[in-house]
Design a protein around this motif. Structure first.
Motif, PDB file in Angstrom:
ATOM      1  N   LEU A  99       0.716  -1.008  -0.008  1.00  0.00           N
ATOM      2  CA  LEU A  99      -0.177   0.135   0.064  1.00  0.00           C
ATOM      3  C   LEU A  99       0.921   1.296  -0.173  1.00  0.00           C
ATOM      4  N   THR A 100       0.224   2.454  -0.393  1.00  0.00           N
ATOM      5  CA  THR A 100       0.972   3.550  -0.439  1.00  0.00           C
ATOM      6  C   THR A 100       0.355   4.583   0.512  1.00  0.00           C
ATOM      7  N   GLU A 101       1.256   5.585   1.020  1.00  0.00           N
ATOM      8  CA  GLU A 101       0.478   6.854   1.881  1.00  0.00           C
ATOM      9  C   GLU A 101       0.674   7.907   1.010  1.00  0.00           C
ATOM     10  N   ARG A 102      -0.319   8.659   0.342  1.00  0.00           N
ATOM     11  CA  ARG A 102      -0.516   9.625  -0.635  1.00  0.00           C
ATOM     12  C   ARG A 102       0.211  10.892   0.097  1.00  0.00           C
ATOM     13  N   THR A 103       0.958  11.887  -0.713  1.00  0.00           N
ATOM     14  CA  THR A 103       1.395  13.006  -0.237  1.00  0.00           C
ATOM     15  C   THR A 103       0.121  13.979   0.142  1.00  0.00           C
ATOM     16  N   SER A 104       0.492  14.963   1.188  1.00  0.00           N
ATOM     17  CA  SER A 104      -0.548  15.918   1.776  1.00  0.00           C
ATOM     18  C   SER A 104      -1.072  16.863   0.792  1.00  0.00           C
ATOM     19  N   HIS A 105      -0.409  17.165  -0.166  1.00  0.00           N
ATOM     20  CA  HIS A 105      -0.741  18.468  -1.145  1.00  0.00           C
ATOM     21  C   HIS A 105      -1.689  17.963  -2.134  1.00  0.00           C
ATOM     22  N   LEU A 106      -1.776  16.437  -2.584  1.00  0.00           N
ATOM     23  CA  LEU A 106      -2.444  16.114  -3.678  1.00  0.00           C
ATOM     24  C   LEU A 106      -4.078  16.629  -3.556  1.00  0.00           C
ATOM     25  N   ALA A 135       1.485   2.249 -11.450  1.00  0.00           N
ATOM     26  CA  ALA A 135       2.049   1.456 -10.189  1.00  0.00           C
ATOM     27  C   ALA A 135       3.472   1.824 -10.533  1.00  0.00           C
ATOM     28  N   THR A 136       3.997   1.727 -11.844  1.00  0.00           N
ATOM     29  CA  THR A 136       5.486   1.940 -12.188  1.00  0.00           C
ATOM     30  C   THR A 136       5.777   3.587 -12.038  1.00  0.00           C
ATOM     31  N   GLU A 137       4.666   4.441 -12.007  1.00  0.00           N
ATOM     32  CA  GLU A 137       5.107   5.859 -12.214  1.00  0.00           C
ATOM     33  C   GLU A 137       4.821   6.351 -10.816  1.00  0.00           C
ATOM     34  N   GLU A 138       4.028   5.792  -9.825  1.00  0.00           N
ATOM     35  CA  GLU A 138       3.931   6.153  -8.723  1.00  0.00           C
ATOM     36  C   GLU A 138       5.016   5.697  -7.771  1.00  0.00           C
ATOM     37  N   ILE A 139       5.258   4.336  -7.781  1.00  0.00           N
ATOM     38  CA  ILE A 139       6.102   3.641  -7.034  1.00  0.00           C
ATOM     39  C   ILE A 139       7.212   3.029  -7.584  1.00  0.00           C
ATOM     40  N   GLY A 140       7.427   3.180  -8.774  1.00  0.00           N
ATOM     41  CA  GLY A 140       8.767   2.496  -9.492  1.00  0.00           C
ATOM     42  C   GLY A 140       8.497   0.933  -9.481  1.00  0.00           C
ATOM     43  N   LEU A 141       7.445   0.351  -9.376  1.00  0.00           N
ATOM     44  CA  LEU A 141       7.311  -1.155  -9.473  1.00  0.00           C
ATOM     45  C   LEU A 141       7.386  -1.477 -10.941  1.00  0.00           C
ATOM     46  N   ASP A 142       8.604  -2.462 -11.034  1.00  0.00           N
ATOM     47  CA  ASP A 142       8.495  -2.889 -12.567  1.00  0.00           C
ATOM     48  C   ASP A 142       7.481  -3.944 -12.909  1.00  0.00           C
ATOM     49  N   PRO A 172       8.566 -11.307  -4.071  1.00  0.00           N
ATOM     50  CA  PRO A 172       9.205 -10.340  -2.721  1.00  0.00           C
ATOM     51  C   PRO A 172      10.232  -9.600  -2.801  1.00  0.00           C
ATOM     52  N   ASP A 173      11.188  -9.872  -3.943  1.00  0.00           N
ATOM     53  CA  ASP A 173      12.259  -9.017  -4.133  1.00  0.00           C
ATOM     54  C   ASP A 173      12.243  -7.860  -4.922  1.00  0.00           C
ATOM     55  N   TYR A 174      10.967  -7.328  -4.807  1.00  0.00           N
ATOM     56  CA  TYR A 174      10.796  -6.032  -5.950  1.00  0.00           C
ATOM     57  C   TYR A 174      11.685  -5.128  -5.312  1.00  0.00           C
ATOM     58  N   LYS A 175      11.710  -3.947  -6.042  1.00  0.00           N
ATOM     59  CA  LYS A 175      12.299  -2.746  -5.917  1.00  0.00           C
ATOM     60  C   LYS A 175      11.428  -1.617  -6.180  1.00  0.00           C
ATOM     61  N   LEU A 176      11.588  -0.572  -5.356  1.00  0.00           N
ATOM     62  CA  LEU A 176      10.686   0.589  -5.401  1.00  0.00           C
ATOM     63  C   LEU A 176      11.607   1.944  -5.585  1.00  0.00           C
ATOM     64  N   THR A 177      10.971   2.784  -6.412  1.00  0.00           N
ATOM     65  CA  THR A 177      11.382   4.082  -6.220  1.00  0.00           C
ATOM     66  C   THR A 177      10.105   5.032  -6.351  1.00  0.00           C
ATOM     67  N   LEU A 178      10.080   5.864  -4.856  1.00  0.00           N
ATOM     68  CA  LEU A 178       8.708   6.361  -4.971  1.00  0.00           C
ATOM     69  C   LEU A 178       8.634   7.623  -5.801  1.00  0.00           C
ATOM     70  N   ASN A 179       7.600   8.313  -6.302  1.00  0.00           N
ATOM     71  CA  ASN A 179       7.444   9.456  -6.741  1.00  0.00           C
ATOM     72  C   ASN A 179       7.094  10.438  -5.783  1.00  0.00           C
ATOM     73  N   ALA A 184       4.126   9.619  -0.243  1.00  0.00           N
ATOM     74  CA  ALA A 184       4.971   9.864   0.896  1.00  0.00           C
ATOM     75  C   ALA A 184       5.614   8.625   1.491  1.00  0.00           C
ATOM     76  N   ASP A 185       4.960   7.525   1.269  1.00  0.00           N
ATOM     77  CA  ASP A 185       5.508   6.168   1.943  1.00  0.00           C
ATOM     78  C   ASP A 185       4.923   5.061   1.118  1.00  0.00           C
ATOM     79  N   ALA A 186       5.536   3.848   1.237  1.00  0.00           N
ATOM     80  CA  ALA A 186       5.137   2.580   0.902  1.00  0.00           C
ATOM     81  C   ALA A 186       5.362   1.482   1.892  1.00  0.00           C
ATOM     82  N   PHE A 187       4.444   0.832   2.114  1.00  0.00           N
ATOM     83  CA  PHE A 187       4.429  -0.115   3.181  1.00  0.00           C
ATOM     84  C   PHE A 187       3.679  -1.657   2.780  1.00  0.00           C
TER      85      PHE A 187
END
Length: 245
Positions: A99-106, A135-142, A172-179, A184-187
């Motif tokens: 899941l993600t936590e969206r930034t506060s200014h959206l 998902a790729t654009e927001e959290i960098g999930l391949d 389970p070995d996924y890699k993320l790069t957050l936009n 704000a966070d992924a967990f």
């Protein structure tokens, strides 16, 4: 209520005077709204049903069921828009939901817990393509780390989005790069926690001659409360109904 076909235009009622999204009400804190019920009388989904092969089989051969929550009261006056979210189920020994936590200014659903996803583009092949692209654009999930196994009926948000939930098994070995602008966070949250109605709490609030009810599924993530509520909790509840059919 039969499932809504996202290919057919949907007429969503326009605003009613005084309507405001709960998250935009001054001083409104969904965490502070009293719990009116907890659904501990409902059975949890058995662990073997939550394993990757069983989920793959259930989507391939779904059983008849009805989504429990399929729409919210409309908050904005604009044309409906097609969208999709990715529900990424990480294939650990104990399956987890990313899941993600969206930034506060959206402008939409700021600061809330959400699945990665967004509006469908004309260039998207289908809703799975939309969900994977977002998902790729927001959290960098391949895309190569996610195996799409199916979709569920659309969910109509108060902000006018007709959302198709797309489910995927994630390595389970996924890699993320957050936009950082959007996320704000992924967990991760255990799928068995989310599929246990003893963790499904009901809330209600009244204002401007209206009553709003919603579910929450707050999760203690090593001392950090992940307050899952609104559309995300509703779609997870529908997933519970899908698996319990």
């Amino acid at each position: 209520m039969p499932p809504i076909d996202p290919s057919i235009p949907v007429e969503i009622p326009a605003d009613t005077p005084g309507d405001t999204p709960l998250s935009k009400l001054p001083n409104f804190d969904p965490k502070a709204v009293p719990v009116i019920a907890v659904d501990s009388h409902l059975p949890p989904i058995a662990p073997h049903i939550l394993a990757g092969p069983a989920l793959r089989e259930r989507f391939a051969n779904p059983r008849a069921y009805e989504p429990e929550i399929y729409r919210e009261k409309r908050f904005v006056d604009r044309p409906p828009a097609l969208a999709a979210v990715l529900v990424p189920i990480v294939q650990r020994e104990r399956p987890m939901v990313l899941l993600t936590e969206r930034t506060s200014h959206l402008s939409n659903h700021s600061g809330q817990i959400a699945f990665p996803g967004g509006r469908r583009d004309d260039t998207d092949v289908d809703f799975a393509d939309t969900a994977l692209r977002e998902a790729t654009e927001e959290i960098g999930l391949d895309r190569g780390a996610a195996e799409v196994i199916g979709e569920m009926p659309v969910y109509l948000t108060g902000t006018g989005f007709i959302v198709t939930p797309v489910f995927a098994l994630v390595a389970p070995d996924y890699k993320l790069t957050l936009n950082e602008y959007e996320v704000a966070d992924a967990f991760e949250v255990p799928l068995d926690f989310l599929m246990n109605p003893a963790n499904h709490r009901r809330h209600a609030v009244e204002w401007a001659n209206a009553r709003r009810e919603w579910l929450s599924m707050p999760y203690d993530d090593a001392g950090t409360e992940r307050f899952i509520w609104g559309a995300t909790a509703a779609m997870l509840r529908n997933f519970y109904r899908f698996l319990s059919a």
